[in-house]
Every structure is written in C-alpha cells, then in structure tokens.
Write a protein that holds these residues in place. Structure first.
Motif, PDB file in Angstrom:
ATOM      1  N   GLU A   1       0.840  -1.203   0.000  1.00 33.23           N
ATOM      2  CA  GLU A   1       0.000   0.000   0.000  1.00 33.23           C
ATOM      3  C   GLU A   1       0.878   1.256   0.000  1.00 33.23           C
ATOM      4  O   GLU A   1       0.591   2.226  -0.699  1.00 33.23           O
ATOM      5  CB  GLU A   1      -0.931   0.011   1.217  1.00 33.23           C
ATOM      6  CG  GLU A   1      -1.997  -1.068   1.190  1.00 33.23           C
ATOM      7  CD  GLU A   1      -2.992  -0.883   0.061  1.00 33.23           C
ATOM      8  OE1 GLU A   1      -3.283   0.271  -0.317  1.00 33.23           O
ATOM      9  OE2 GLU A   1      -3.484  -1.901  -0.441  1.00 33.23           O
TER      10      GLU A   1
ATOM     11  N   ARG B   1       2.447   1.786  -3.374  1.00 39.34           N
ATOM     12  CA  ARG B   1       1.429   2.247  -4.323  1.00 39.34           C
ATOM     13  C   ARG B   1       1.220   3.756  -4.190  1.00 39.34           C
ATOM     14  O   ARG B   1       1.078   4.455  -5.180  1.00 39.34           O
ATOM     15  CB  ARG B   1       0.115   1.499  -4.107  1.00 39.34           C
ATOM     16  CG  ARG B   1       0.200   0.033  -4.508  1.00 39.34           C
ATOM     17  CD  ARG B   1      -1.030  -0.736  -4.104  1.00 39.34           C
ATOM     18  NE  ARG B   1      -0.841  -2.153  -4.341  1.00 39.34           N
ATOM     19  CZ  ARG B   1      -1.749  -2.950  -4.882  1.00 39.34           C
ATOM     20  NH1 ARG B   1      -2.930  -2.470  -5.225  1.00 39.34           N
ATOM     21  NH2 ARG B   1      -1.493  -4.221  -5.066  1.00 39.34           N
ATOM     22  N   ARG B   2       1.225   4.259  -2.955  1.00 36.16           N
ATOM     23  CA  ARG B   2       1.092   5.705  -2.743  1.00 36.16           C
ATOM     24  C   ARG B   2       2.351   6.437  -3.225  1.00 36.16           C
ATOM     25  O   ARG B   2       2.263   7.445  -3.910  1.00 36.16           O
ATOM     26  CB  ARG B   2       0.827   6.005  -1.271  1.00 36.16           C
ATOM     27  CG  ARG B   2      -0.608   5.810  -0.849  1.00 36.16           C
ATOM     28  CD  ARG B   2      -0.868   6.339   0.554  1.00 36.16           C
ATOM     29  NE  ARG B   2      -0.156   5.577   1.570  1.00 36.16           N
ATOM     30  CZ  ARG B   2      -0.570   4.406   2.054  1.00 36.16           C
ATOM     31  NH1 ARG B   2      -1.695   3.876   1.610  1.00 36.16           N
ATOM     32  NH2 ARG B   2       0.110   3.776   2.986  1.00 36.16           N
TER      33      ARG B   2
ATOM     34  N   ASP C   1      -1.971   4.009  -7.174  1.00 39.56           N
ATOM     35  CA  ASP C   1      -3.354   3.860  -6.718  1.00 39.56           C
ATOM     36  C   ASP C   1      -4.294   3.900  -7.913  1.00 39.56           C
ATOM     37  O   ASP C   1      -4.215   4.795  -8.755  1.00 39.56           O
ATOM     38  CB  ASP C   1      -3.714   4.961  -5.728  1.00 39.56           C
ATOM     39  CG  ASP C   1      -3.040   4.776  -4.378  1.00 39.56           C
ATOM     40  OD1 ASP C   1      -2.714   5.803  -3.767  1.00 39.56           O
ATOM     41  OD2 ASP C   1      -2.841   3.630  -3.955  1.00 39.56           O
TER      42      ASP C   1
ATOM     43  N   PRO D   1      -6.953  -3.908  -6.074  1.00 48.00           N
ATOM     44  CA  PRO D   1      -6.800  -3.415  -4.707  1.00 48.00           C
ATOM     45  C   PRO D   1      -6.115  -4.386  -3.753  1.00 48.00           C
ATOM     46  O   PRO D   1      -5.541  -3.979  -2.755  1.00 48.00           O
ATOM     47  CB  PRO D   1      -8.238  -3.138  -4.255  1.00 48.00           C
ATOM     48  CG  PRO D   1      -9.089  -3.939  -5.161  1.00 48.00           C
ATOM     49  CD  PRO D   1      -8.349  -4.061  -6.459  1.00 48.00           C
TER      50      PRO D   1
END
Length: 99
Positions: free
Chosen positions: A35, A38-39, A44, A49
């Motif tokens: 996560e 991804r940021r 994103d 997901p």
C-alpha cells in the motif's frame, strides 16, 4: 513544507511513477506492491486493490500456466509474463525448474 508526493518523488528520483513504472518489466512487481509503495509511486487505481506477496503471485501464475492446453500456449504465456513482470517470471521458473 514538502507534500507526501514531493517527498516520495525525492526519495526515489530514478524510479518512474505510475504506468511508466508498470511498463518496466524489471521494476514491475504487479500486485506485490505494498500500500505504501502504491502511494509513493502513484499506483493507486492502476492495480487491483488486493496486495499479494511474490509467493502468492507465483501460485496464481503457475495455476494459469497449468491451464494452458499445449506447449505453444504455455510458451506464449511465459513470454508475456516475462515482458510484464520479470521478477515473477524468473521466480516461477526457479520454483518449477524440473518441469
């Protein structure tokens, strides 16, 4: 004061972002991007997901490989995998080298 995006870009100045990163087969980790990664790299919305480990990706890729009917289809699948995610491609080969 630097924003999170500016900080992420300065932390990794030589790594492309977004689709440019996903299009580099040596850097693309597919769903194994965390996560936070991804940021940091603007991924994103560009990936499913759910985050998977490399081991989970190998299991999924091997299942897809086994569903191919003949050697030509398996070869095409592996070449496409190598073109999109070399890390996964080589891990799959190493884990199933006997075959």
């Amino acid at each position: 004061m630097a924003t999170k995006q500016q900080t992420a870009q300065s932390d990794f100045p030589d790594i492309p972002r977004g689709m440019d990163l996903l299009n580099r087969q040596l850097l693309n980790k597919g769903t194994a991007f965390t996560e936070e990664e991804r940021r940091q790299f603007g991924l994103d919305g560009l990936l499913p997901p759910h985050c998977e480990s490399l081991e989970e990706q190998v299991v999924r890729a091997y299942e897809a490989y086994k569903r191919k009917d003949d050697d030509l289809e398996r070869h095409i699948y592996l070449r496409a995998l190598q073109d999109t995610n070399e890390v996964l491609f080589y891990r799959l080969l190493l884990d199933h080298i006997e075959e």
